[in-house]
Design a protein around this motif. Sequence first.
Motif, PDB file in Angstrom:
ATOM      1  N   LEU A 282       0.913  -1.273   0.046  1.00  0.00           N
ATOM      2  CA  LEU A 282      -0.166   0.165  -0.234  1.00  0.00           C
ATOM      3  C   LEU A 282       0.882   1.165  -0.089  1.00  0.00           C
ATOM      4  O   LEU A 282       2.072   1.220   0.524  1.00  0.00           O
ATOM      5  CB  LEU A 282      -0.852  -0.004   1.288  1.00  0.00           C
ATOM      6  CG  LEU A 282      -1.621  -1.316   1.307  1.00  0.00           C
ATOM      7  CD1 LEU A 282      -2.320  -1.264   2.914  1.00  0.00           C
ATOM      8  CD2 LEU A 282      -2.902  -1.235   0.333  1.00  0.00           C
ATOM      9  N   GLY A 283       0.303   2.161  -0.527  1.00  0.00           N
ATOM     10  CA  GLY A 283       1.049   3.526  -0.132  1.00  0.00           C
ATOM     11  C   GLY A 283       2.131   3.921  -1.615  1.00  0.00           C
ATOM     12  O   GLY A 283       1.541   3.443  -2.812  1.00  0.00           O
TER      13      GLY A 283
ATOM     14  N   THR B 216       9.185  -3.358  -0.645  1.00  0.00           N
ATOM     15  CA  THR B 216       8.383  -4.655  -0.736  1.00  0.00           C
ATOM     16  C   THR B 216       9.427  -5.557  -1.756  1.00  0.00           C
ATOM     17  O   THR B 216       9.761  -6.653  -1.351  1.00  0.00           O
ATOM     18  CB  THR B 216       7.070  -4.444  -1.576  1.00  0.00           C
ATOM     19  OG1 THR B 216       6.562  -3.912  -0.594  1.00  0.00           O
ATOM     20  CG2 THR B 216       6.545  -5.887  -1.713  1.00  0.00           C
ATOM     21  N   ASP B 217       9.850  -4.823  -2.902  1.00  0.00           N
ATOM     22  CA  ASP B 217      10.860  -5.523  -3.724  1.00  0.00           C
ATOM     23  C   ASP B 217      11.763  -6.005  -2.973  1.00  0.00           C
ATOM     24  O   ASP B 217      12.625  -7.097  -3.359  1.00  0.00           O
ATOM     25  CB  ASP B 217      11.075  -4.365  -4.724  1.00  0.00           C
ATOM     26  CG  ASP B 217      11.493  -4.786  -5.957  1.00  0.00           C
ATOM     27  OD1 ASP B 217      11.428  -6.147  -6.229  1.00  0.00           O
ATOM     28  OD2 ASP B 217      12.348  -4.241  -6.708  1.00  0.00           O
ATOM     29  N   ARG B 218      12.323  -5.438  -2.099  1.00  0.00           N
ATOM     30  CA  ARG B 218      13.686  -5.600  -1.186  1.00  0.00           C
ATOM     31  C   ARG B 218      13.336  -6.958  -0.489  1.00  0.00           C
ATOM     32  O   ARG B 218      14.105  -7.779  -0.501  1.00  0.00           O
ATOM     33  CB  ARG B 218      14.343  -4.548  -0.533  1.00  0.00           C
ATOM     34  CG  ARG B 218      15.612  -4.821  -0.088  1.00  0.00           C
ATOM     35  CD  ARG B 218      16.189  -3.369   0.598  1.00  0.00           C
ATOM     36  NE  ARG B 218      17.277  -3.417   1.744  1.00  0.00           N
ATOM     37  CZ  ARG B 218      18.576  -3.775   1.127  1.00  0.00           C
ATOM     38  NH1 ARG B 218      18.699  -3.395  -0.261  1.00  0.00           N
ATOM     39  NH2 ARG B 218      19.554  -4.247   1.832  1.00  0.00           N
ATOM     40  N   MET B 219      12.177  -6.962   0.401  1.00  0.00           N
ATOM     41  CA  MET B 219      11.761  -7.892   1.117  1.00  0.00           C
ATOM     42  C   MET B 219      11.803  -9.302   0.249  1.00  0.00           C
ATOM     43  O   MET B 219      12.064 -10.323   0.720  1.00  0.00           O
ATOM     44  CB  MET B 219      10.717  -7.437   1.856  1.00  0.00           C
ATOM     45  CG  MET B 219      10.885  -6.655   2.909  1.00  0.00           C
ATOM     46  SD  MET B 219       9.534  -6.409   4.035  1.00  0.00           S
ATOM     47  CE  MET B 219       8.474  -5.144   3.238  1.00  0.00           C
ATOM     48  N   ARG B 220      11.044  -8.964  -0.837  1.00  0.00           N
ATOM     49  CA  ARG B 220      10.740 -10.074  -1.671  1.00  0.00           C
ATOM     50  C   ARG B 220      11.990 -10.681  -2.075  1.00  0.00           C
ATOM     51  O   ARG B 220      12.306 -12.041  -2.233  1.00  0.00           O
ATOM     52  CB  ARG B 220      10.008  -9.712  -3.068  1.00  0.00           C
ATOM     53  CG  ARG B 220       9.621 -10.842  -3.925  1.00  0.00           C
ATOM     54  CD  ARG B 220       8.832 -10.127  -5.292  1.00  0.00           C
ATOM     55  NE  ARG B 220       7.762  -9.724  -5.147  1.00  0.00           N
ATOM     56  CZ  ARG B 220       7.480  -8.422  -5.142  1.00  0.00           C
ATOM     57  NH1 ARG B 220       8.301  -7.452  -5.610  1.00  0.00           N
ATOM     58  NH2 ARG B 220       6.093  -7.897  -4.920  1.00  0.00           N
ATOM     59  N   SER B 221      12.958 -10.092  -2.671  1.00  0.00           N
ATOM     60  CA  SER B 221      14.061 -10.348  -3.074  1.00  0.00           C
ATOM     61  C   SER B 221      15.073 -11.136  -2.112  1.00  0.00           C
ATOM     62  O   SER B 221      15.540 -12.557  -2.157  1.00  0.00           O
ATOM     63  CB  SER B 221      14.941  -9.389  -3.625  1.00  0.00           C
ATOM     64  OG  SER B 221      14.494  -8.713  -4.650  1.00  0.00           O
TER      65      SER B 221
ATOM     66  N   THR C  66       2.738  -1.440   4.831  1.00  0.00           N
ATOM     67  CA  THR C  66       1.813  -0.281   5.048  1.00  0.00           C
ATOM     68  C   THR C  66       2.062   1.008   4.631  1.00  0.00           C
ATOM     69  O   THR C  66       3.290   1.459   4.800  1.00  0.00           O
ATOM     70  CB  THR C  66       1.136  -0.507   6.385  1.00  0.00           C
ATOM     71  OG1 THR C  66       2.428  -0.320   7.268  1.00  0.00           O
ATOM     72  CG2 THR C  66       0.368  -1.735   6.793  1.00  0.00           C
ATOM     73  N   CYS C  67       1.032   1.875   4.559  1.00  0.00           N
ATOM     74  CA  CYS C  67       1.558   3.278   4.771  1.00  0.00           C
ATOM     75  C   CYS C  67       0.614   4.117   5.728  1.00  0.00           C
ATOM     76  O   CYS C  67      -0.326   3.804   5.977  1.00  0.00           O
ATOM     77  CB  CYS C  67       0.670   3.939   3.094  1.00  0.00           C
ATOM     78  SG  CYS C  67       0.785   5.511   2.865  1.00  0.00           S
TER      79      CYS C  67
ATOM     80  N   ALA D  78      -4.501   7.100   5.024  1.00  0.00           N
ATOM     81  CA  ALA D  78      -3.632   5.870   4.718  1.00  0.00           C
ATOM     82  C   ALA D  78      -3.556   4.864   5.585  1.00  0.00           C
ATOM     83  O   ALA D  78      -3.657   3.891   5.465  1.00  0.00           O
ATOM     84  CB  ALA D  78      -2.374   6.295   4.279  1.00  0.00           C
ATOM     85  N   THR D  79      -3.322   5.424   6.823  1.00  0.00           N
ATOM     86  CA  THR D  79      -3.182   4.273   8.382  1.00  0.00           C
ATOM     87  C   THR D  79      -4.512   3.443   8.084  1.00  0.00           C
ATOM     88  O   THR D  79      -4.531   2.131   8.369  1.00  0.00           O
ATOM     89  CB  THR D  79      -3.151   5.328   9.288  1.00  0.00           C
ATOM     90  OG1 THR D  79      -2.160   6.173   9.230  1.00  0.00           O
ATOM     91  CG2 THR D  79      -2.846   4.398  10.685  1.00  0.00           C
TER      92      THR D  79
END
Length: 461
Positions: free
Chosen positions: A17-18, A26-31, A54-55, A61-62
Motif C-alpha cells: 500500500l502507499g 517490498t521489492d527488497r523484502m521479496r528478493s 503499509t502506509c 492511509a493508516t
Amino acid sequence: MTHAPEAEAPHVLFVTLGCAKNEVDTDRMRSLLLRAGYGEADDTNDADAVIVNTCSFLASATSESVERTLELAEAAREGVRELPIVMCGCVPSRYGADLPSELPEVASFVRADEEDGIVSVMDGVLGRESVVPAAAGAASGPLTQPLRTVQGASAYVKISDGCDRFCSFCAIPYIRGRYASRPYREIEREVSALAREGVREFVLIGQDTGIWGEDLGEGDTLASLLTRLGEVVRPYGAWLRVLYLQPEGMTDELIAAIRDVPEVLPYIDIPIQHCNARVLRSMNRTGSAEEFSALFSRLRREIPDMVLRTTGLVGFPGETDEEFEELLAFVGREEFDYTSVFTYSREEGTAGARMSDQVPEDVKLERTQRLHDVAEELGFSATASHVGEVVDVIVDGLDTDGEVPELIGHAWFQAPDCDGAVHISEGEAAVGDVVRVRLTEAFCYELEGEIVHGDEGGEAA
Ligand code: SF4
C-alpha cells in the motif's frame, strides 16, 4: 534474476500500500525471501503467509492499511489453513508499541528500518529454519547483488530515506527517521544490474532527493550522482528521472546536470505545497511566490522543453481565502504540466495538528476541488500539446479494458504510475521495449499513438 523456491517452500503473498518508496521496500523484502528459498504466492489461496507493507502518510492511509490487514485476517479465518499476517512499514514505524494489543490478528510487526531482517521474522512466524542464513543478515553488511526483482522496463531506485525538514503538516520524519543517503556504490550496483537485465528507465526517489549526498561527507551531490549514473546507463540508452526535488535544492550545479547529462529527462518535479510566504513559514518551509516564479522562469530558460510537476496542499491551518486564491492563481499562472492536489489532514504528532486555527472540513474540500479543476485543465492541455510529436515510449503492458487489447506505455514526459499513459493502437512490441510512437490523439491525461519505424518519425524526443 530468478530464484526457484524449494519444493515445499512456504509461499508469501505481498500486499503493498502507499507510495513508490514502499514498492521498492517490498521489492527488497521479496528478493531477500526468494534468495532464502521462499516462493511468492499470487493470492491468499496459495499463500502460507502474507506480508502487508503499509502506509501511514495520512490518517486515511493508516485506516486503509489497517482495514486491508483486517480483511486479509478475515480471509485467513475463512480459509482451510493458518495464514499468518506480518505487518511491515510505516504503520509499525509510527505506532509500534500500541499495535500488538490493538491488532491481535497480526503475527508480527516489522518497522521500516527492520525490514532487512524479514527472513528471520518469517522463519520465526512459520517455525522454519532458513536455508540461506546469510540472506537474513542483509542489514549487517553490504550485499554483493542488488535486491531487486523488477519486471518491465521502469524501476524506482531509492537514493535516500527519511527526512530532516519537519514540515509541520508531515509525519514522515517521525515515521521514516532522519535523512540518510544511500551510498553511491550501492545505488550504482543496483542501477547497473537492472540495466543489464533490461530496465530502461530509472526513477530516482527519496523524501528529499535534492540534498542527496550531503550527509555522506564525501562532497557528493545529486548533480554528481546524475553525472555518474548517466555514464553507467549510457550504453543501454536508458533514462534517468528524478522525483521530489525541493525548491531550495535547485542549485546551479543541479540545473546544469539536468540540462547537460543526456540521460536525465527534462522532467522536473518540485512539490511547492503552497506559494504564500506566510503559509509556507507556518508549514516550516521556505520560499514565496516571487522566489518560485523566478526559479521556474530560470528553469524554463535553461531547460527549454522541460515538463514541470508540482504538488499543492490546501486547507493548512490558518490558510485564509485570500491565501488560497493566491495559490490558485499561482498554479494557473505557472502552467504546471502536472499538479497533484492534497487536502490538509491533521496528522497526530505533527506541529500542524496542534495549531488552533484549523480550516473547517467543507472549506478544505471546496478549495481542494477548485485547485483540482485548475490542475486538470492545465494537465489536459499540456497532454494535448504533445499530439503530433514522435516520442520514445516505454511499453509497460497490455491494456485489456477495451474491446481489443492494446499495448500501453508511457513517454518521457509521463512519470510512470502518475502522469497518464500512451495507448498504442498500431504496431507490435513486447513489454519492456522502447518504441518510437507518433502521438495522434489526446484524452484527458492519456494519449493515443502508433509505432513508427526507421526514419519515419525523424528525431526521437
Ligand atoms: S520535505 Fe516536508 S513534506 Fe516532504 S517528507 Fe520531508 S517533512 Fe514531509
